[in-house]
Design a protein around this motif. Sequence first.
Motif, PDB file in Angstrom:
ATOM      1  N   THR A  34      -3.624   2.939   0.161  1.00 12.63           N
ATOM      2  CA  THR A  34      -3.225   2.527   1.508  1.00 12.63           C
ATOM      3  C   THR A  34      -2.646   1.127   1.517  1.00 12.63           C
ATOM      4  O   THR A  34      -1.629   0.869   2.170  1.00 12.63           O
ATOM      5  CB  THR A  34      -4.442   2.592   2.452  1.00 12.63           C
ATOM      6  N   PHE A  35      -3.301   0.211   0.813  1.00 15.03           N
ATOM      7  CA  PHE A  35      -2.889  -1.185   0.855  1.00 15.03           C
ATOM      8  C   PHE A  35      -1.929  -1.573  -0.265  1.00 15.03           C
ATOM      9  O   PHE A  35      -1.304  -2.629  -0.200  1.00 15.03           O
ATOM     10  CB  PHE A  35      -4.123  -2.094   0.790  1.00 15.03           C
ATOM     11  N   GLY A  36      -1.789  -0.738  -1.284  1.00 16.66           N
ATOM     12  CA  GLY A  36      -1.023  -1.145  -2.450  1.00 16.66           C
ATOM     13  C   GLY A  36       0.174  -0.300  -2.810  1.00 16.66           C
ATOM     14  O   GLY A  36       0.830  -0.576  -3.821  1.00 16.66           O
ATOM     15  N   THR A  37       0.486   0.734  -2.020  1.00 17.87           N
ATOM     16  CA  THR A  37       1.639   1.582  -2.347  1.00 17.87           C
ATOM     17  C   THR A  37       2.450   1.888  -1.097  1.00 17.87           C
ATOM     18  O   THR A  37       2.047   1.567   0.023  1.00 17.87           O
ATOM     19  CB  THR A  37       1.206   2.922  -2.971  1.00 17.87           C
ATOM     20  N   ASP A  38       3.594   2.515  -1.310  1.00 26.20           N
ATOM     21  CA  ASP A  38       4.448   2.978  -0.211  1.00 26.20           C
ATOM     22  C   ASP A  38       4.367   4.493  -0.048  1.00 26.20           C
ATOM     23  O   ASP A  38       5.242   5.105   0.566  1.00 26.20           O
ATOM     24  CB  ASP A  38       5.892   2.542  -0.461  1.00 26.20           C
ATOM     25  N   GLY A  39       3.303   5.082  -0.616  1.00 29.12           N
ATOM     26  CA  GLY A  39       3.047   6.484  -0.363  1.00 29.12           C
ATOM     27  C   GLY A  39       3.579   7.440  -1.415  1.00 29.12           C
ATOM     28  O   GLY A  39       4.205   7.044  -2.406  1.00 29.12           O
ATOM     29  N   CYS A  40       3.313   8.716  -1.176  1.00 24.37           N
ATOM     30  CA  CYS A  40       3.780   9.794  -2.040  1.00 24.37           C
ATOM     31  C   CYS A  40       4.731  10.684  -1.237  1.00 24.37           C
ATOM     32  O   CYS A  40       4.735  10.649  -0.005  1.00 24.37           O
ATOM     33  CB  CYS A  40       2.596  10.607  -2.574  1.00 24.37           C
ATOM     34  N   PRO A  41       5.559  11.491  -1.899  1.00 19.21           N
ATOM     35  CA  PRO A  41       6.579  12.256  -1.184  1.00 19.21           C
ATOM     36  C   PRO A  41       5.996  13.231  -0.158  1.00 19.21           C
ATOM     37  O   PRO A  41       4.961  13.854  -0.400  1.00 19.21           O
ATOM     38  CB  PRO A  41       7.303  13.005  -2.307  1.00 19.21           C
ATOM     39  N   VAL A  42       6.684  13.354   0.972  1.00 23.51           N
ATOM     40  CA  VAL A  42       6.337  14.388   1.936  1.00 23.51           C
ATOM     41  C   VAL A  42       6.783  15.728   1.354  1.00 23.51           C
ATOM     42  O   VAL A  42       7.686  15.777   0.507  1.00 23.51           O
ATOM     43  CB  VAL A  42       6.999  14.145   3.308  1.00 23.51           C
ATOM     44  N   PRO A  43       6.169  16.831   1.770  1.00 27.15           N
ATOM     45  CA  PRO A  43       6.566  18.134   1.233  1.00 27.15           C
ATOM     46  C   PRO A  43       8.066  18.377   1.401  1.00 27.15           C
ATOM     47  O   PRO A  43       8.647  18.093   2.444  1.00 27.15           O
ATOM     48  CB  PRO A  43       5.742  19.111   2.082  1.00 27.15           C
TER      49      PRO A  43
END
Length: 548
Positions: free
Chosen positions: A364-373
Amino acid sequence: MQFDPIIPAARAAAMKAAGHWRDRVLLEFFDAAIARRGDVLALVDHNSMTGARNALSYAELGRRVERIALGLLDLGVEAGDVVSYQLPNWWEFTALHLACLRIGAVSNPLMPIFRQRELSFMLGLAEAKVLVVPKFFRGFDYPAMAAELHGVLPALRHVLVVGGSGEQSFEERLLELPRERRRDAAASFAVRRAGPDDVMQVMYTSGTTGEPKGVMHTANTLFSNIVPYAERLGLGERDVVLMASPMAHQTGFMYGLMLPIYLGAKAVLQDIWQADRGAEIIAAEGATFTMASTPFLADMAEAATRRPQDFASLRMFLAAGAPIPRVLVQKASEALGANIISAWGMTENGAVTTTRVGDAPDKTFGTDGCPVPGMEVRTIDAAGRPVAVGEEGRLQTRGCSNFVGYLKRPQLYGTDAEGWFETGDLARIDADGYIRITGRAKDIIIRGGENIPVVEVEGLIYRHPAVQEAAIVGMPDPRLGERGCAFIVLRPGQSLSFQELIAFLRDQKLARDYLPERLEIVAEMPKTPSGKIQKFKLREAAKAFGAA
């Protein structure tokens, strides 16, 4: 005008077989909401120019959309024609897009900060037939500017003014006459309605070429993002979506206009961002979700320390548009008492990655997320080979929500035969598939989520008679992410102050947000043996200015 969307048959077949492209258009969800929830509020705007709160139910909005669509037909707008509108976050923005969809016209939203220089190019390239502007917004006279443009753009037949009078009045030309009693609306709309693979939006984005590029999207490309986005975040018809980010940005357009209609929910629009006013609106309207860039999050977190009770309804803030400092996400999460979702995306493809509700703190605090489906990401090296987990590389993405080309510039598409799109960003991808944006290969600055077209601004600076060389780089800013710093080498015997530089650029009709915010006069530029300016050295120098 003619559009030439790049939709390879293999891509369309694969996207439809996988269930990502469902051949649905926004009007289907809008009409369903009118039939099922006609009395429910669809849209509330808070117009800072008039002080009015305008609230429309789905049924009321539907009636206005029908009148506007018929009015556009009376102005000669037909399927495939471009309607440009340079409007703040007002109800007219949403209604215009829906009206364009009714008659198969193409929406071309334009940022209110644009001035003659940008607009003459954008409207000319799109061959816009109609331009809609506000009478007055943030101290600027839009009708006067539009009148100048009208005289030099042969395709532009009509300029309409929200709040205007006479022949240019948006209200008199599109709303006040009982057009639905003079024309069979249903039949008029049925023969013009756009299909799911027709271009329905052209939105300009700044790049490295010095000229904006018109990103083209269809209903299939945009909805293939909105559906999994809503599902991942757990959004539904009971949510209240606040949008203070400009709807002429993809963020505002997709998630402040399209998303609420898809959900059958209420959208709340704020036209000028001011944190305390935003807090009042959240409290009054019961907003539960919002999406904006990093500066909005920083401002809102600060406001929450002064008036926490106003944020009681807010359960989620999705932050994107610029690299998000980890400490800010943590601070905002604590101050707002809401889920903070980090995301990354582009005008070309919407939100490609997001964190998830319930992710561990390091994600949550250290990334920009993972791909949406439906979307994929990868990082590659200079030779095009995938890099190892955790190593920095050029970020590419492919999948359902990637755009269908740049208007009249197919050679700039930047997508290979396998469907991978070159984003221009640098990133690392961890073992769980979460990305962290680490920099940009493109020569742009992102100031508060707004891309600054560096090459264009440098080109204008070079016109100044005192300037020998110029380069603009970003310097860190805790609120806006970056601000522009101009490094200039002067001609012998010349002088130039910061105030003189800004006055010169204003005379060139450059948009206010594109103006550099610091000037450094240097004796010489750092260069490669071939004579290219080494901007990475200038960025290093600018880091100290940002810290100061």
